[in-house]
Motif scaffolding. Structure first.
Motif, short mmCIF file in Angstrom:
data_model
loop_
_atom_site.label_atom_id
_atom_site.label_comp_id
_atom_site.label_asym_id
_atom_site.label_seq_id
_atom_site.Cartn_x
_atom_site.Cartn_y
_atom_site.Cartn_z
N ALA A 60 0.78 -0.96 -0.04
CA ALA A 60 0.08 -0.09 -0.02
C ALA A 60 0.94 1.27 0.06
CB ALA A 60 -0.92 0.04 1.25
N ARG A 61 1.96 1.35 0.91
CA ARG A 61 2.77 2.42 0.62
C ARG A 61 3.67 2.60 -0.58
NH1 ARG A 61 4.24 0.08 5.95
NH2 ARG A 61 6.10 -0.87 4.92
N TYR A 62 3.83 1.31 -1.23
CA TYR A 62 4.67 1.38 -2.68
C TYR A 62 3.49 2.14 -3.42
CZ TYR A 62 5.81 -0.42 -7.23
OH TYR A 62 6.00 -0.27 -8.53
N LEU A 63 2.27 1.81 -3.44
CA LEU A 63 1.12 2.34 -4.29
C LEU A 63 1.00 3.95 -3.98
CD1 LEU A 63 -1.07 2.15 -6.54
CD2 LEU A 63 -2.72 1.57 -4.67
N GLY A 64 1.25 4.24 -2.78
CA GLY A 64 1.11 5.56 -2.30
C GLY A 64 2.31 6.52 -2.95
N ALA A 65 3.38 5.84 -2.91
CA ALA A 65 4.60 6.56 -3.58
C ALA A 65 4.62 6.67 -5.07
CB ALA A 65 6.01 5.69 -3.32
N ARG A 66 3.91 5.56 -5.70
CA ARG A 66 3.85 5.64 -7.11
C ARG A 66 2.68 6.58 -7.69
NH1 ARG A 66 4.14 1.95 -11.03
NH2 ARG A 66 3.69 3.76 -12.17
N VAL A 67 1.78 6.87 -6.83
CA VAL A 67 0.68 7.87 -7.03
C VAL A 67 1.41 9.13 -7.02
CG1 VAL A 67 -1.23 9.04 -5.88
CG2 VAL A 67 -1.51 6.49 -6.28
N GLU A 68 2.26 9.49 -5.96
CA GLU A 68 2.78 10.74 -5.75
C GLU A 68 3.61 11.13 -6.91
OE1 GLU A 68 2.85 12.20 -1.34
OE2 GLU A 68 4.07 10.43 -1.55
N GLU A 69 4.36 10.00 -7.48
CA GLU A 69 5.09 10.20 -8.68
C GLU A 69 4.58 10.50 -10.10
OE1 GLU A 69 8.48 7.22 -6.79
OE2 GLU A 69 7.38 6.29 -8.69
N HIS A 70 3.28 10.09 -10.14
CA HIS A 70 2.48 10.04 -11.34
C HIS A 70 1.89 11.45 -11.61
CE1 HIS A 70 0.34 8.73 -14.79
NE2 HIS A 70 0.74 7.45 -14.72
N PRO A 71 2.01 12.07 -12.91
CA PRO A 71 1.34 13.19 -12.94
C PRO A 71 -0.21 13.19 -13.21
CG PRO A 71 2.39 12.65 -14.89
CD PRO A 71 2.89 11.70 -13.90
N ALA A 72 -0.78 11.97 -13.54
CA ALA A 72 -2.36 11.95 -13.29
C ALA A 72 -2.87 11.43 -12.34
CB ALA A 72 -2.46 11.01 -14.59
N PHE A 73 -2.21 11.55 -11.11
CA PHE A 73 -3.22 10.98 -9.76
C PHE A 73 -2.35 11.85 -8.61
CE2 PHE A 73 -2.68 7.21 -12.85
CZ PHE A 73 -3.91 6.78 -12.47
N GLU A 74 -3.30 11.80 -7.85
CA GLU A 74 -3.23 12.66 -6.59
C GLU A 74 -3.54 11.93 -5.29
OE1 GLU A 74 -4.86 16.77 -6.08
OE2 GLU A 74 -6.26 15.57 -4.88
N LEU A 75 -2.53 11.67 -4.12
CA LEU A 75 -2.88 11.03 -3.17
C LEU A 75 -3.90 11.71 -2.23
CD1 LEU A 75 -1.70 8.34 -1.80
CD2 LEU A 75 -0.02 9.73 -0.46
N ALA A 76 -4.62 11.02 -1.71
CA ALA A 76 -5.96 11.57 -1.05
C ALA A 76 -5.60 11.93 0.45
CB ALA A 76 -7.07 10.93 -1.22
N GLY A 77 -4.32 11.23 0.92
CA GLY A 77 -4.30 11.31 2.60
C GLY A 77 -3.19 10.10 2.56
N PRO A 78 -2.74 10.16 3.86
CA PRO A 78 -1.41 9.19 4.19
C PRO A 78 -1.99 7.81 4.17
CG PRO A 78 -1.90 11.07 6.01
CD PRO A 78 -2.98 11.16 4.97
N VAL A 79 -1.19 6.93 3.85
CA VAL A 79 -1.47 5.49 3.65
C VAL A 79 -1.68 5.25 4.95
CG1 VAL A 79 -0.61 3.22 2.90
CG2 VAL A 79 -0.31 5.26 1.55
N GLY A 80 -2.85 4.48 5.20
CA GLY A 80 -3.18 3.77 6.69
C GLY A 80 -3.18 2.35 6.55
N LEU A 81 -2.34 1.69 7.53
CA LEU A 81 -2.48 0.19 7.43
C LEU A 81 -1.73 -0.34 5.85
CD1 LEU A 81 -4.74 -0.92 10.17
CD2 LEU A 81 -2.34 -0.85 10.39
#
Length: 500
Positions: free
Chosen positions: A389-410
């Motif tokens: 899940a943290r990996y996906l969050g990091a990929r989201v932050e790197e990608h210009p077409a996506f925005e992380l909605a908040g911190p990854v939880g569990l």
């Protein structure tokens, strides 16, 4: 002399026939496991399509075994959703352990009734050992703690809150009824799962007397507001009886400040219940366990092995700090179940400790899964889910077409698709919610990746929850690939002119 009736053997299959039929079902299961990664998570059916295919007429005469297996094959490979698929990432539903599924077949074959010890001696002793392991070794509750395996989190929370009501109401609710004393108040957060509201309804407390305490920026219950709400209610004659803390909210995986809530309950004389339906098994992961500090002070805990212990549906668990209180809340002794224990040497009748007299051997699939895999493997895999899940969050932050909605939880990551060329404007936020709502629906019926949603404030966002031992990093990559492909197409169709 009376004449004995002739035997009727229609339902009594010979062991050889039973084995042949079970082998046919096992062949389907083996094929499913082999093909699972290549199958779509679901297909584009309608309810009418599925109904017409599977809801066949019940015959007067038996179907041939070969025809029945052919029907089951069609159900399995044409008309089923695959929650064990590595790209099923919605809601919070485990993949289903392989040894657990085999154990479930044996449990059904044995057909013991775990309501009474004489009807299920091994089932009850296994369930008692399993729930004591969870209580003492996983959650750190003291000796004397224990619980039940139930159908799921809704029942686990209901059982716990009934024990709380009966213990903390201040009068004999079981005998005198809910109207014999002052109005009771139950305290949740705005992020607590709705099953606690439903429990309040079933317990006669009423939804209007459930207090939904606000949360902080991390979606955790505000303990200062909890104290203030309890004080306000006492002033108006409401009698607070329990607080529900959450160990892993369904939207974002947030964990309440359990130790601080325990302090409030101790100060106020309230029952402290923890809904750990999702997060509880993370106590087996060394890196996640510290997040749950204070859970060992709970009076009761609800959690679902069929979530993050990955066991087959269904199987929840309710634990009490004082196991004997369950008997005080549920015991009844109908005359037809009399026994002389000096003769039978029987153990506990678990039907006297919960709402169900007839109880399945749910514990076996959980117990066998733990024995087959061991605590360490569980801890590693649960930790890995959170890492994905943290990996996906990091990929989201790197990608210009996506925005992380908040911190990854569990093991939950919330994000949204944001077209890079979408301009600022008064309708931008509203459009993004519409766009992501449509995107979620299209991804679900597309079948390559299945995710769900969260509503965070006014934002409709996409939500991935990893509770699947088959999921790996390439599946996280696929989430973004499919979301970008479908999102770009939908954006081209939906975007209003003033945002082009």
């Amino acid at each position: 002399m009376s004449q004995a009736p002739e035997p009727v053997r229609d339902l009594d299959w010979a062991p050889e026939r039973a084995r042949a039929f079970a082998d046919g079902a096992a062949d389907l299961w083996e094929e499913l496991l082999r093909r699972l990664p290549e199958l779509p998570v679901r297909r584009r059916w309608s309810a009418e399509d599925v109904r017409n295919a599977v809801a066949i007429p019940v015959p007067d005469e038996p179907m041939a075994d070969e025809a029945l297996l052919a029907y089951l094959r069609d159900v399995v490979f044409e008309w089923s959703a695959y929650l064990g698929h590595p790209r099923f990432l919605a809601y919070i539903s485990g993949a289903g352990t392989v040894p657990g599924a085999a154990a479930d077949l044996l449990a059904a074959g044995l057909n013991m009734n775990a309501g009474g010890w004489q009807l299920a001696p091994s089932a009850i002793e296994i369930e008692v050992a399993l729930t004591r392991f969870f209580a003492n070794e996983m959650f750190g509750l003291p000796e004397g703690a224990g619980g039940l395996i139930v159908s799921g989190g809704a029942m686990a929370n209901f059982v716990a809150l009934k024990a709380a009501r009966d213990r903390r109401a201040g009068w004999d609710v079981r005998n005198e009824g809910i109207l014999a004393g002052p109005q009771l108040g139950l305290y949740l957060s705005t992020e607590t799962h709705v099953v606690s509201d439903r429990a309040a309804d079933m317990l006669g407390i009423g939804w209007a007397n459930v207090r939904h305490v606000s949360v902080d920026d991390g979606s955790r219950m505000r303990v200062d507001e909890l104290r203030a709400q309890i004080a306000r209610d006492r002033e108006t004659g409401i009698r607070p009886f329990a607080v529900v803390g959450t160990a892993g909210t369904v939207s974002t995986g947030a964990i309440d400040a359990l130790g601080d809530i325990a302090d409030v309950c101790a100060d106020e004389g309230l029952w402290f219940h923890v809904d750990a339906a999702y997060g509880g098994p993370a106590m087996l992961a060394e890196d996640l366990r510290p997040l749950f500090a204070g859970i060992e002070r709970a009076d009761s805990i609800a959690f679902d092995p069929h979530k993050w212990l990955y066991t087959p549906h269904s199987g929840g668990c309710v634990l009490l700090r004082d196991f004997s209180l369950l008997q005080g809340s549920f015991d009844a002794q109908p005359s037809y179940i009399h026994q002389d224990r000096e003769v039978t040497h029987a153990g506990l009748d678990l039907g006297r400790y919960g709402p169900q007299f007839s109880r399945s051997f749910w514990a076996l699939k959980v117990w066998v899964s733990l024995l087959a895999h061991g605590r360490s493997a569980y801890g590693r895999r649960i930790s890995h889910d959170a890492e994905l899940a943290r990996y996906l969050g990091a990929r989201v932050e790197e990608h210009p077409a996506f925005e992380l909605a908040g911190p990854v939880g569990l093991s939950i990551c919330c994000f949204r698709f944001v077209p890079p060329d979408l301009p600022e404007g008064s309708g931008r936020e509203a459009y993004l919610s519409v766009l992501n709502e449509r995107l979620m629906a299209e991804m679900q019926v597309d079948g390559r990746v299945f995710l769900s949603n969260a509503v965070l404030g006014d934002r409709f966002v996409l939500r991935v929850c990893v509770v699947n031992f088959r999921t790996e990093a390439q599946d996280m990559d696929a989430v973004l690939e499919v979301a970008e492909e479908l999102g770009s197409k939908i954006d081209g169709e939906l975007r209003p002119e003033d945002l082009r």
